[in-house]
Write a protein that holds these residues in place. Sequence first.
Motif, short mmCIF file in Angstrom:
data_model
loop_
_atom_site.label_atom_id
_atom_site.label_comp_id
_atom_site.label_asym_id
_atom_site.label_seq_id
_atom_site.Cartn_x
_atom_site.Cartn_y
_atom_site.Cartn_z
N GLN A 81 0.83 -1.21 0.00
CA GLN A 81 0.00 0.00 0.00
C GLN A 81 0.86 1.26 0.00
N ALA A 82 1.97 1.23 0.75
CA ALA A 82 2.88 2.38 0.77
C ALA A 82 3.50 2.59 -0.61
N ALA A 83 3.85 1.49 -1.27
CA ALA A 83 4.45 1.60 -2.60
C ALA A 83 3.45 2.11 -3.64
N LEU A 84 2.19 1.78 -3.48
CA LEU A 84 1.19 2.30 -4.40
C LEU A 84 0.97 3.80 -4.19
N ARG A 85 1.18 4.26 -2.96
CA ARG A 85 1.09 5.70 -2.69
C ARG A 85 2.36 6.42 -3.15
N HIS A 86 3.49 5.74 -3.01
CA HIS A 86 4.79 6.32 -3.35
C HIS A 86 5.50 5.32 -4.28
N GLU A 87 5.21 5.39 -5.57
CA GLU A 87 5.70 4.35 -6.48
C GLU A 87 7.22 4.24 -6.49
N TRP A 88 7.91 5.31 -6.26
CA TRP A 88 9.38 5.30 -6.25
C TRP A 88 9.93 4.37 -5.18
N LEU A 89 9.14 4.05 -4.16
CA LEU A 89 9.61 3.16 -3.10
C LEU A 89 9.99 1.80 -3.68
N ALA A 90 9.26 1.36 -4.72
CA ALA A 90 9.56 0.07 -5.34
C ALA A 90 10.98 0.02 -5.87
N ASP A 91 11.53 1.15 -6.29
CA ASP A 91 12.88 1.19 -6.84
C ASP A 91 13.95 1.06 -5.74
N LEU A 92 13.55 1.29 -4.51
CA LEU A 92 14.52 1.29 -3.41
C LEU A 92 14.33 0.12 -2.45
N LEU A 93 13.35 -0.73 -2.72
CA LEU A 93 13.14 -1.91 -1.89
C LEU A 93 14.15 -3.00 -2.26
N GLY A 94 14.56 -3.76 -1.25
CA GLY A 94 15.37 -4.94 -1.52
C GLY A 94 16.86 -4.75 -1.44
N GLY A 95 17.32 -3.53 -1.28
CA GLY A 95 18.76 -3.31 -1.15
C GLY A 95 19.19 -3.43 0.30
N ARG A 96 20.30 -2.78 0.61
CA ARG A 96 20.75 -2.79 2.00
C ARG A 96 19.68 -2.15 2.90
N PRO A 97 19.46 -2.72 4.07
CA PRO A 97 18.43 -2.14 4.94
C PRO A 97 18.81 -0.74 5.39
N THR A 98 17.80 0.13 5.47
CA THR A 98 18.06 1.45 6.01
C THR A 98 18.20 1.36 7.52
N LEU A 99 19.01 2.24 8.07
CA LEU A 99 19.33 2.16 9.50
C LEU A 99 18.64 3.25 10.31
N GLY A 100 17.65 3.89 9.71
CA GLY A 100 16.89 4.89 10.44
C GLY A 100 15.95 4.25 11.44
N PRO A 101 15.36 5.04 12.31
CA PRO A 101 14.51 4.49 13.37
C PRO A 101 13.31 3.72 12.85
N ASN A 102 12.69 4.20 11.77
CA ASN A 102 11.52 3.48 11.24
C ASN A 102 11.92 2.20 10.51
N GLY A 103 13.05 2.26 9.79
CA GLY A 103 13.54 1.06 9.14
C GLY A 103 13.89 -0.03 10.13
N LEU A 104 14.54 0.35 11.21
CA LEU A 104 14.88 -0.63 12.26
C LEU A 104 13.62 -1.16 12.92
N ALA A 105 12.62 -0.29 13.08
CA ALA A 105 11.36 -0.73 13.71
C ALA A 105 10.62 -1.72 12.81
N VAL A 106 10.67 -1.51 11.50
CA VAL A 106 10.04 -2.47 10.58
C VAL A 106 10.73 -3.82 10.66
N THR A 107 12.06 -3.80 10.69
CA THR A 107 12.80 -5.06 10.82
C THR A 107 12.48 -5.76 12.13
N GLU A 108 12.39 -5.00 13.20
CA GLU A 108 12.04 -5.57 14.50
C GLU A 108 10.63 -6.18 14.45
N ALA A 109 9.71 -5.49 13.77
CA ALA A 109 8.34 -5.99 13.67
C ALA A 109 8.25 -7.28 12.87
#
Length: 230
Positions: A97-125
């Motif tokens: 759903q986030a990628a459909l709102r922000h299509e550019w996100l699809a181009d950045l998925l799957g690489g090295r994980p981001t180390l920001g607070p939300n990225g770490l929280a998603v990994t934890e989840a």
Amino acid sequence: MTLWDRPEPPTRPVPLDRERIVAAAIALADEGGLEAVSLRKVAARLNAGPMRLYGYISTKPELFDLMVDEVQAEILPEEQPGDWREALRILAHRTRQAALRHEWLADLLGGRPTLGPNGLAVTEAMLAPLEGLTDIDTVLRAVETVSAYYTGAIRREIANLRAERATGLSKRDWQRASGPHVTRMLATGHFPALAKAVYDGTDVEAETSFATGLDWVLDAVAAKLTRPPA
């Protein structure tokens, strides 16, 4: 020192901070994709000089990391389900759903994980619901497998949406336009499996295809998960 550890410079006459910079960059990307994002264009949208941005962000990849981390806040559910399947299912659907709102996100998925607070929280989840069900290496492979599925499915869906806009043809229109060529090729008898898929297969909407494939992947993961011996 990483981007996440580096302090922001003091405020100057034009109010500026990373939050405003990232919001402007996301707006540009939502309008025109990642190719529409540059530090110069972001600065222009904020009525600031381009050099000012370098006090906050050193490179475009850093800006992309901040953008992804900001959008990952939209992926995090308000409550963490106790069931691991439901937790991973929700995260996968919220990522789509986030990628459909922000299509550019699809181009950045799957690489090295981001180390920001939300990225770490998603990994934890993703990891937390599987804790204690099996050994950590199996947990990591399980999360990687689910993530690989939905990343690929999301990229395919976004690619199809972009193709519709680029060609001006909907999926149905493209199928009709391609129909005569496909019919001739299938009539050669060289593609029997493909012919069966074309003539007998059921065409489903992207959301249904995504949900079905995700359930199959979760079934496969479930078969590998066993509780550790007492």
